[in-house]
Structures are given as C-alpha cells and as structure tokens.
Design an enzyme around this catalytic site. Structure first.
Site, mmCIF file in Angstrom:
data_model
loop_
_atom_site.group_PDB
_atom_site.id
_atom_site.type_symbol
_atom_site.label_atom_id
_atom_site.label_comp_id
_atom_site.label_asym_id
_atom_site.label_seq_id
_atom_site.Cartn_x
_atom_site.Cartn_y
_atom_site.Cartn_z
ATOM 1 C CD GLU A 184 -3.110 -1.039 1.996
ATOM 2 O OE1 GLU A 184 -3.657 0.076 1.974
ATOM 3 O OE2 GLU A 184 -3.575 -2.025 2.593
HETATM 4 C C1 LIG Z 1 -5.427 -10.163 7.749
HETATM 5 C C2 LIG Z 1 -4.344 -9.136 7.606
HETATM 6 C C3 LIG Z 1 -4.289 -8.351 6.467
HETATM 7 C C4 LIG Z 1 -3.292 -7.401 6.325
HETATM 8 N N1 LIG Z 1 -3.184 -6.704 5.152
HETATM 9 C C5 LIG Z 1 -2.143 -5.888 4.937
HETATM 10 C C6 LIG Z 1 -1.892 -5.360 3.650
HETATM 11 O O1 LIG Z 1 -2.599 -5.681 2.697
HETATM 12 N N2 LIG Z 1 -0.849 -4.500 3.493
HETATM 13 C C7 LIG Z 1 -0.030 -4.180 4.532
HETATM 14 O O2 LIG Z 1 0.900 -3.402 4.344
HETATM 15 N N3 LIG Z 1 -0.211 -4.718 5.765
HETATM 16 C C8 LIG Z 1 -1.232 -5.574 5.971
HETATM 17 N N4 LIG Z 1 -1.381 -6.194 7.190
HETATM 18 C C9 LIG Z 1 -0.486 -5.799 8.292
HETATM 19 C C10 LIG Z 1 0.887 -6.462 8.219
HETATM 20 O O3 LIG Z 1 0.749 -7.825 7.962
HETATM 21 C C11 LIG Z 1 1.575 -6.260 9.555
HETATM 22 O O4 LIG Z 1 1.614 -4.866 9.849
HETATM 23 C C12 LIG Z 1 3.013 -6.766 9.610
HETATM 24 O O5 LIG Z 1 3.167 -7.997 8.942
HETATM 25 C C13 LIG Z 1 3.396 -6.889 11.068
HETATM 26 O O6 LIG Z 1 4.728 -7.300 11.225
HETATM 27 P P1 LIG Z 1 5.362 -7.329 12.688
HETATM 28 O O7 LIG Z 1 6.748 -7.771 12.560
HETATM 29 O O8 LIG Z 1 5.093 -6.043 13.358
HETATM 30 O O9 LIG Z 1 4.478 -8.390 13.505
HETATM 31 P P2 LIG Z 1 4.232 -9.957 13.282
HETATM 32 O O10 LIG Z 1 4.238 -10.282 11.842
HETATM 33 O O11 LIG Z 1 3.023 -10.280 14.068
HETATM 34 O O12 LIG Z 1 5.509 -10.632 13.936
HETATM 35 C C14 LIG Z 1 5.576 -10.893 15.324
HETATM 36 C C15 LIG Z 1 6.037 -12.328 15.545
HETATM 37 O O13 LIG Z 1 6.092 -12.551 16.954
HETATM 38 C C16 LIG Z 1 5.698 -13.867 17.204
HETATM 39 N N5 LIG Z 1 5.299 -13.945 18.615
HETATM 40 C C17 LIG Z 1 4.182 -13.466 19.210
HETATM 41 N N6 LIG Z 1 4.191 -13.720 20.530
HETATM 42 C C18 LIG Z 1 5.352 -14.369 20.788
HETATM 43 C C19 LIG Z 1 5.940 -14.910 21.971
HETATM 44 N N7 LIG Z 1 5.326 -14.810 23.157
HETATM 45 N N8 LIG Z 1 7.134 -15.526 21.880
HETATM 46 C C20 LIG Z 1 7.765 -15.619 20.677
HETATM 47 N N9 LIG Z 1 7.253 -15.127 19.529
HETATM 48 C C21 LIG Z 1 6.061 -14.512 19.589
HETATM 49 C C22 LIG Z 1 4.576 -14.122 16.230
HETATM 50 O O14 LIG Z 1 4.392 -15.504 16.001
HETATM 51 C C23 LIG Z 1 5.097 -13.371 14.987
HETATM 52 O O15 LIG Z 1 5.812 -14.236 14.132
HETATM 53 C C24 LIG Z 1 -2.346 -7.190 7.353
HETATM 54 C C25 LIG Z 1 -2.396 -7.996 8.497
HETATM 55 C C26 LIG Z 1 -3.367 -8.974 8.620
HETATM 56 C C27 LIG Z 1 -3.364 -9.864 9.815
#
Ligand SMILES: Cc1cc2nc3c(=O)[nH]c(=O)nc-3n(C[C@H](O)[C@H](O)[C@H](O)COP(=O)(O)OP(=O)(O)OC[C@H]3O[C@@H](n4cnc5c(N)ncnc54)[C@H](O)[C@@H]3O)c2cc1C
Ligand SMILES: *[C@@H]1O[C@H](CO)[C@@H](O)[C@H](O)[C@H]1NC(C)=O
Ligand SMILES: *[C@@H]1O[C@H](CO)[C@@H](O)[C@H](O)[C@H]1NC(C)=O
Ligand SMILES: *[C@@H]1O[C@H](CO)[C@@H](O)[C@H](O)[C@H]1NC(C)=O
Ligand SMILES: *[C@@H]1O[C@H](CO)[C@@H](O)[C@H](O)[C@H]1NC(C)=O
Length: 460
Positions: free
Chosen positions: A82
C-alpha cells in the site's frame, strides 16, 4: 587527578561494548534477544549480528503468511503493498517488484460504486447494480444500506474499525498514501508475500542449501516467550518449554494484541505509563474469507474486480473481490469482514459461515444459478494467541504522546513492530521501518550511550 580512573572506566565500557557477550556473562550470551520473527523482528537485527531470535510458531513471517487453498496459495495476512507511485519510495515496493519480482496487480477501486448489490430480500424492485450518488460525511454515519456499504469500504476496509472508533485526525489524510502514493498493489505469487521476510532474513541468517529454509542457530522456532525479567545489568527470557536465555537487551516484536494479553509476563511489571499506552491503542481484526465454487457466476472484466453488498446490517459480508487476473481458473472469491463480524465468525463453525455467505450471494445474484461453495477458508487471527488480531488502529482520543510511548523502551526492554512505526502503523512497510528504527534506538543507547528517548509533549 581523577582523569586516569575515568579513562579506565571509559576503556572498560568501550571494550565491553565490543566484546560484551563474553565479558559480561562469561557464557557467550547474545547481546540482544529478539522476540518474534515477523518482518519487524527480522529487521531489528540491524547493526549487530550477535542476536538470538525466539519465534513462537514454526515459521518466520508472522502476519505475512500464505496458505494453500483450492490448489493455490492465497494470503491470509497482508496482501497489498500500500502506497506506491508517489513522491517517496515505499521500501517494500522495490523488494516486491524488482528484487523478488513477485507477481502483483494494481488494484482499481475507481468503479467500485457502480458495483453495489442490494439486499434483495428487503427491496421490492431489485436491480443487480445500483447507481451511486456522491457521499457526504454525516455526523451519525450514513443510514441507507448502500451508503453504509460505501462508508464501510472507505473506512473499515482500510482500518478494520468503524469511523466512530478510528481517530480520523491521525489517519485522514493517511501518511502511507501522502508519502508513498495512492496506488496499492495486490501480491499474488505462489512464493507468497512472506518471501519478502525470507529474503530479508537470508541477508544475515544462514539458509539450508537444499530447502532454502533458514537454518541458523540464531533463530529458534517453536519458542514461546512467557516471561521477561529485566534489570540494570541484563535480561532473562523464559520460554514455555522452560528454557532460559540471557542477554544484554531484549527487543519485543510481538503484536499489540499479544502485549494486551497475558502471554508475556514482565518482571518487574512494566510501568503504568507503558501499560496505559498499550491498552489505549487498538488491535483491530480483519478477516479475509476465501470461498471456492465449481463455476463462476459473478461478472468479470475491467472495473469489476471489487464489488459491494449493501445489507441493512453494516459490514455484513460487504466487500468482495474476484480474481480473474490473479488466479484465473480457481473460481475463488474473497469476502472481507472486520471487527465484531470477525469475532463472531471466528467463534462459529465454518459451515455456518459458508451458509451465511451462500445466502448473501443468492440475494446478490437472484437471476444467476449460484452453486454451493465447495471450499471455504476462514483465518482466525483474533483467536490466535500469538497475534490476537490483525493490525493496530489509532483510536479517537489517543494523541501522538501515547503513541510514542508504545515504542519507548523500558530499561533494557525495547519494543518494535507495526504498532511502533513512526508514521505507518498497521502496514508491512510500517513494520519494516519500525524494525530498523527500534534497532537504531537500541544501538544509540548501547553503543553511543545516547539513551534519552524523546516522547513528544502531550499537546505538541
Ligand atoms: C489479515 C491481515 C491483512 C493485512 N493486510 C495488509 C496489507 O494488505 N498490506 C499491509 O501493508 N499490511 C497488511 N497487514 C499488516 C501487516 O501484515 C503487519 O503490519 C506486519 O506484517 C506486522 O509485522 P510485525 O513484525 O510487526 O508483527 P508480526 O508479523 O506479528 O511478527 C511478530 C512475531 O512474533 C511472534 N510472537 C508473538 N508472541 C510471541 C511470543 N510470546 N514468543 C515468541 N514469539 C512470539 C509471532 O508468532 C510473529 O511471528 C495485514 C495484516 C493482517 C493480519
Ligand atoms: C514493476 O516492475 C515492472 C517490471 O520491471 C515494471 O515494468 C513496472 O513499471 C514496475 N511497476 C512500478 C509501479 O514500479
Ligand atoms: C515447566 O515448569 C513448570 C513448573 O516447574 C512445570 O509445571 C511444567 O510442566 C514445565 N513444562 C515443561 C514443558 O517442561
Ligand atoms: C469507470 O468509471 C469511469 C468514470 O465513471 C468511466 O469513464 C469508465 O468507463 C468506467 N470503466 C469501466 C471499466 O467501467
Ligand atoms: C455444520 O456442521 C455441523 C456438524 O457437522 C452440523 O450439526 C450443523 O447443522 C452444520 N450447520 C450448517 C449451517 O450447515
């Protein structure tokens, strides 16, 4: 006179920074433990490779996740890049479109309002498509089914929460689109959008030659972090299988929903200002339901990819997408629900959801022969204790001050993830940039002793 002593202390600090693991613990403990291997956690290594990543699931990528459905891989998490074709380059875009060349399609929403289907049960004369008129923002929200569907598409389809919850002051205009451009590109590649995370991890973690999977002692899968103890000298992290890991710092990348749950205990408890910030922000729920049919009964062609269902119940299976271009012969539709509908649907059996969807489709296409769906995929991000929702949303009444506190470190505990992004919470590029930024905050303190974290004033 005091100079030599000061010098010695400085030297010791300099030395211990360079060789900290062995000097401090004597056990070769890593400098930084990263909790979570989503895109932000993988990026948070920047600057030091002396890390240990503990990931709860059996894979990396987090909310970027493909799943096999109807003999194709679809995205149950993030799907779009996006913010493309604007003044600045979205950092995800060159990785997707140039480096990895993931198959992608620009989404065209321009003609959406010509593709609105009424709920025929409540209408005497039912026309498949109704012509739309210009929308005005009404103080109590729109009240006709068609206006509600368009309003739902405009706000909920982006933020996963209704405009009465979302802080429009902080989200309209949205920095993602003003900075990077108004276009969005749908990733439809059998390698999955998650291959972006695999690519980034492969920059510094070793991969298995045969499978290409990450195989590196610094990444441990199936390690659910349950407890983080921190003091002025270091951190101790305990996992559900009763392993204990020590490090100088910990970087927590788990979602806002996880922080709002009791999955991870902090010892001592996080300070009140931090807990308050965590609970004031919202973890929204966005559910992409894929449905497969024995044949197509919906219209295709230019301007037809997205269509709306106008129900008297706001957000009831409102936004639909067909995949003529992306998955030509799969006969798959995607319908998106959010918030309360998502929570309701996660708690019911899939055959109930399928029955509701069939009723909606037959009401939308009364003149077509609509066959029963042969397969349905209902992702459950909200019930999943490692996510507890899909992405963060900025609620009314929360200012920049509380938002900055979400990211602020507490002693040796640092925070990253999409919800800590300076400008782009909720997005893949937000998580990407947050990973880099949080690592920099840690490095500034650990290596340059610049530990002051500025939280802007409440009324700035
Ligand atoms: C349905 C959906 C649609 C989306 N659509 C879009 C889109 O079209 N475009 C866009 O830009 N963004 C989109 N997003 C948002 C995007 O996916 C997220 O903002 C991004 O992937 C988040 O990355 P992160 O590293 O912050 O978190 P996460 O990807 O959640 O990474 C955190 C990790 O921590 C791990 N974890 C959690 N708790 C623990 C624990 N206690 N111990 C060890 N590990 C743990 C989890 O398993 C995970 O692997 C969407 C999200 C969803 C769910
Ligand atoms: C994506 O890459 C293709 C092939 O290199 C190129 O033709 C196209 O212009 C790129 N798209 C954008 C929006 O940059
Ligand atoms: C971990 O330790 C607790 C308390 O000592 C015990 O109840 C639990 O069964 C242990 N779990 C595992 C997986 O060994
Ligand atoms: C989309 O709408 C525009 C303006 O209303 C119109 O000119 C165009 O022909 C439409 N495109 C399609 C494919 O229907
Ligand atoms: C769903 O399946 C269950 C168990 O097989 C059955 O009892 C129930 O009636 C089904 N519901 C619908 C709506 O088909």
């Amino acid at each position: 006179m005091a100079k030599p002593a000061t010098m010695v202390i400085f030297l010791v600090i300099a030395l211990s920074i360079a060789h900290l693991p062995s000097l401090l613990a004597g056990t070769g403990r890593p400098r930084v433990i990263i909790v979570g291997a989503g895109i932000s956690g993988i990026l948070a290594e920047a600057g030091t490779t002396d890390i240990l990543i503990l990931e709860a699931t059996d894979h990396i990528g987090g909310r970027m996740r493909k799943q096999s459905f109807a003999r194709i891989n679809v995205e149950i998490g993030a799907n779009w890049v996006e913010g493309v074709n604007g003044g600045k380059m979205n950092p995800i875009w060159p990785i997707v479109n140039s480096t990895l060349k993931l198959r992608n399609f620009r989404s065209d929403f321009n003609n959406l309002t010509q593709n609105v289907y009424r709920d025929c049960e409540f209408t005497l004369y039912c026309f498949g498509c109704v012509q739309m008129h210009a929308m005005a923002i009404l103080p109590n929200g729109p009240s006709s089914p068609v206006d509600m569907a368009v309003d739902y598409f405009t706000y909920d389809y982006e933020f996963a929460e209704p405009p009465r919850v979302t802080s429009l002051q902080n989200t309209v205009p949205l920095p993602t689109f003003t900075d990077f451009g108004d276009d969005t590109y749908f990733v439809a590649d059998q390698r999955g959008y998650e291959s972006v995370v695999h690519y980034l991890a492969g920059q510094y973690l070793n991969a298995d030659d045969k499978s290409g999977n990450i195989a590196d002692a610094r990444l441990k899968l199936n390690k659910v972090v349950r407890e983080i103890s921190y003091s002025s000298t270091g951190v101790t992290v305990k996992t559900e299988d009763n392993s204990t890991y020590q490090a100088d710092y910990v970087m927590v990348s788990a979602s806002l929903g996880v922080l709002q749950s009791d999955l991870i205990q902090f010892k001592p408890q996080l300070p009140a200002w931090k807990i308050l910030a965590i609970y004031q922000f919202d973890m929204a729920v966005y559910t992409k339901i894929f449905v497969k049919f024995p044949k197509k009964f919906w219209p295709e062609g230019a301007g037809r990819e997205f269509f709306l269902y106008a129900s008297t119940r706001r957000g009831y299976y409102a936004v639909w997408q067909e995949f003529e271009k992306q998955y030509p012969d799969a006969n798959v539709l995607l319908v998106t629900v959010t918030d309360e509908e998502s929570r309701r649907i996660e708690q019911q059996p899939d055959n109930q959801t399928k029955a509701e969807i069939m009723e909606v489709l037959r009401s939308m296409f009364p003149d077509e022969d609509v066959p029963d769906a042969t397969d349905i995929l209902v992702p459950r991000w909200w019930s999943d204790r490692f996510f507890q929702g899909s992405f963060s949303n900025w609620p009314i009444g929360v200012s920049r001050y509380e938002y900055d506190q979400l990211r602020a470190p507490v002693g040796r505990v640092y925070f990253t993830g999409e919800h800590t992004s300076e400008r782009y919470n909720g997005y893949v590029h937000g998580a990407y940039l947050a990973g880099i930024d949080s690592a920099e905050i840690l490095i500034n303190c650990a290596q340059k002793k610049m530990c002051k974290y500025n939280v802007r004033g409440k009324h700035d």
